[in-house]
Design an enzyme around this catalytic site. Structure first.
Site, PDB file in Angstrom:
ATOM      1  N   CYS A  68      50.128  67.361  41.246  1.00 29.55           N
ATOM      2  CA  CYS A  68      49.070  66.042  42.302  1.00 29.55           C
ATOM      3  C   CYS A  68      48.212  67.232  42.865  1.00 29.55           C
ATOM      4  O   CYS A  68      47.617  67.824  42.043  1.00 29.55           O
ATOM      5  CB  CYS A  68      49.889  66.498  43.736  1.00 29.55           C
ATOM      6  SG  CYS A  68      51.983  65.141  43.464  1.00 29.55           S
ATOM      7  N   GLY A  94      46.914  63.955  38.581  1.00 34.09           N
ATOM      8  CA  GLY A  94      48.402  62.777  39.452  1.00 34.09           C
ATOM      9  C   GLY A  94      47.349  60.986  39.810  1.00 34.09           C
ATOM     10  O   GLY A  94      46.162  60.328  39.576  1.00 34.09           O
ATOM     11  N   ASN A 102      51.288  69.653  47.042  1.00 33.03           N
ATOM     12  CA  ASN A 102      51.044  70.012  45.362  1.00 33.03           C
ATOM     13  C   ASN A 102      52.053  70.838  44.956  1.00 33.03           C
ATOM     14  O   ASN A 102      52.193  71.837  45.740  1.00 33.03           O
ATOM     15  CB  ASN A 102      49.608  70.387  44.836  1.00 33.03           C
ATOM     16  CG  ASN A 102      49.684  70.952  43.620  1.00 33.03           C
ATOM     17  OD1 ASN A 102      48.810  71.813  43.283  1.00 33.03           O
ATOM     18  ND2 ASN A 102      50.637  70.199  42.631  1.00 33.03           N
TER      19      ASN A 102
END
Length: 482
Positions: A16, A42, A117
Site C-alpha cells: 500500500c 496499490g 502500509n
C-alpha cells in the site's frame, strides 16, 4: 470479464502507499497528486480524509486514483488544510468498500483517521481479544485493530496511539489525522518506508520521495525506524516512544516495489537496481549477444548487467501500458495468449541471437515461461535468464502479497529444475551475499542481517503470532482477513 492479474503473477504484489499533508489550503488536491505518484503501491482502492478545522471530509472508492478522484466536485468536497490518503492492494481483508482506507473512527477525543502500509502479524490474536471485550469491528482489515486498541485506553491522542502500537507486531508505516494534526509513525524495525517533506509552510509524509516530487515538495529526510512524527501548526515534532533496535528495511523495496525515481533510506532505487544487475553479471556471466530486460521492472538491473558484462542492451520486449484490469472473457485460448496483452517481442533484436533475459523475480513461473516461449518464437538461438533477487522461497507476512509457500516455484524446485520448467538454456539468481554487496553491505551477517530478507532466507525479524495460533474455530475469520 476477466482481470488481467493472472497474466502478471510472476511478480509479487505491492502493499500500500500512504500520504499526509498539514498546513496547505489545497491539502486534498495535493494528496490526490501524491497518491497518483504512489499508484504502483496499490491499485485496488484509494481514499482521502481531510480536516477543515471543524469537520472531517472523506471520499473512498474502489479502483485507481485517477478514476476515484477525477471529478472536481469530489475534490471540492474534501475541504481542509490537512489530509491523509491511501492507495491499497489488499494483503489482509477482502476487496470491499468497508476496507478502503483511511479508516475513520469517532473516539472519545473526536474524529481519527488512519492509513497503514504494512501488515500486523498478531492482528487476529488482538482482534479476538478485543471482540471478547465487546469491540465491534466494521472491517476485516488488520488496521482497524489499532483504532480499537486506542479506544481501550486513556490519555492524549499520541498516548493512545503509542499504547496501541506497543501491542502490535509486524510492519507498519502509517499516517493518521486527528483534530489539527497529522501523525506519521514507522515501526521500530523500519520495514516499510516513510519520508518527510516540505512545501512552503506545509509539511508532508509519504511512502516514497516520488510523491514529493510530483507536487514540487522538498525532501527533508526519512522518518526513522521507531519514530513518531507530529505535524501541526507549530511545525514538526519528533518522538521516540518505542526505543531503538536494529534496522530491517525490506530489501525488496530496492529490487522491485519502490519506484525507480524514488530515494529510500538514502539510496537511489534506480542506482541500487543497476548495482544489483552489475553484481549479477559478475556472479553469473554467460556468453551472449544481447541483454534484454523483462519490462518494466527489469530495466535498471539489465542496464547494470549489460554494462558490467560488456554485452549490448536492447529493448527486445515491448510492454503495452494500456491494458486495463478488466479485458475479455477467460477462454482457454485467451488465457494462453494472455501474456501478449502486456508484452510483445521486438523481433529484430532477438532473431538469431543468444539472449540474456533479466527480470527481478520468479514467483510461480507461469509468466516467465510464456515470455521465454515468446522470445524463442521470435527466433532466439539461446535464451538465458538472470534474476536480480535470490530465489523467493518463503511467504512474506509484512505487507507483501506472496502466494502460499507451496505455490512458490523456488520453494519446491532447485535452479536446474526451474530452468527446465520455464524453458531456458540457463538460469541463475543473484546470491544473498551478492545482493548485500550490491547494497554496499559487504556480505550478509546472519547475526545482523541489516535488511528484512525473510522471503529469501526465512529469517523473520518479528514474531508471527497469528501463524502459530490458527485453531480450527478461527480458520473462517482468518480466511476472510487474508
Amino acid at each position: 470479464m476477466i482481470s488481467t492479474n493472472p497474466f502478471d503473477d510472476d511478480h509479487l504484489r505491492e502493499e500500500c502507499g500512504v500520504f499526509g499533508i498539514f498546513g496547505h489550503d489545497e491539502a486534498a488536491a495535493h494528496t490526490v497528486l501524491g497518491l497518483h505518484a504512489l499508484q504502483h503501491r496499490g491499485q485496488e482502492a484509494s481514499g482521502i480524509v481531510a480536516f477543515d478545522g471543524q469537520h472531517f471530509n472523506a471520499h473512498r472508492d474502489l479502483g485507481q486514483v485517477a478514476d476515484s478522484f477525477a471529478s472536481e466536485s469530489v475534490i471540492g468536497r474534501l475541504k481542509g488544510h490537512a489530509a491523509i490518503g491511501h492507495v491499497r492492494y489488499s494483503t489482509t481483508g477482502e476487496t470491499a468498500l468497508r476496507n478502503v482506507q483511511p479508516l475513520f473512527a469517532d473516539l472519545e477525543f473526536g474524529g481519527f483517521a488512519i492509513g497503514h502500509n504494512g501488515n500486523l502479524t498478531n492482528a487476529y490474536t488482538l482482534r479476538r481479544e478485543l471482540v471478547k471485550r465487546g469491540s465491534l469491528f466494521q472491517s476485516t482489515t488488520d488496521t482497524e485493530v489499532i483504532t480499537h486498541l486506542m479506544a481501550t485506553t486513556r490519555g492524549s491522542i499520541i498516548d493512545r496511539l503509542t499504547h496501541a502500537l506497543l501491542q502490535v507486531e509486524g510492519a507498519y508505516s502509517l499516517v493518521a489525522l486527528a483534530k489539527d494534526m497529522v501523525v506519521g509513525v514507522r515501526d521500530p524495525l523500519g520495514v516499510r518506508p516513510l519520508v518527510l517533506g516540505r512545501l512552503g509552510n506545509a509539511h508532508i509524509l509519504a511512502s516514497e520521495s516520488c510523491a514529493l516530487d510530483i507536487i514540487g515538495a522538498e525532501f527533508l529526510r526519512d522518518v526513522e525506524p521507531g519514530e513518531l512524527v507530529v505535524l501541526d501548526g507549530s511545525g514538526i515534532h519528533s518522538l521516540r516512544p518505542f526505543g531503538t533496535t536494529e534496522r530491517r528495511f525490506c530489501i525488496f523495496e530496492y529490487i522491485y516495489f519502490a519506484r525507480p525515481d524514488s530515494v529510500v533510506e538514502g539510496s537511489s532505487v534506480y542506482e541500487a537496481r543497476k548495482r544489483i544487475g552489475a553484481e549479477l553479471a559478475r556472479e553469473s556471466p554467460v556468453p551472449a549477444d544481447v541483454v534484454i530486460p523483462v519490462p518494466d521492472s527489469g530495466v535498471p538491473a539489465a542496464l547494470g548487467y549489460s554494462r558490467e558484462a560488456g554485452i549490448p542492451f536492447e529493448l527486445g520486449i515491448i510492454r503495452n501500458h494500456y491494458v486495463g484490469r478488466t479485458f475479455i472473457e477467460p477462454t482457454d485460448h485467451i488465457r494462453h495468449l494472455g501474456v501478449k496483452l502486456k508484452h510483445n517481442t521486438n523481433r529484430a533484436y532477438i532473431e538469431n541471437r543468444r539472449v540474456i533475459l533479466v527480470d527481478d523475480s520468479i514467483v510461480r513461473g507461469t509468466t516467465s515461461k510464456k515470455i521465454v516461449e515468446m522470445v524463442r518464437s521470435a527466433g532466439a538461438k539461446e535464451v538465458h535468464m538472470r534474476i536480480s533477487s535470490p530465489p523467493t522461497m518463503h511467504s512474506c507476512f509484512y505487507g507483501i502479497d506472496t502466494p502460499e509457500r507451496e505455490q512458490l516455484l523456488a520453494a519446491n524446485h532447485d535452479v536446474e529444475e526451474i530452468a527446465k520448467i520455464i524453458g531456458v538454456d540457463s538460469l541463475d539468481f543473484i546470491s544473498i551475499d551478492g545482493l548485500y554487496r550490491a547494497m554496499g553491505k559487504g556480505r550478509r551477517d546472519p547475526d545482523r542481517p541489516q535488511y528484512c530478507d525473510a522471503c529469501f532466507t526465512g529469517d523473520y525479524p518479528t514474531a508471527l503470532t497469528d501463524q502459530h495460533d490458527e485453531q480450527p474455530a478461527q480458520l473462517s475469520l482468518l480466511a476472510e482477513m487474508a
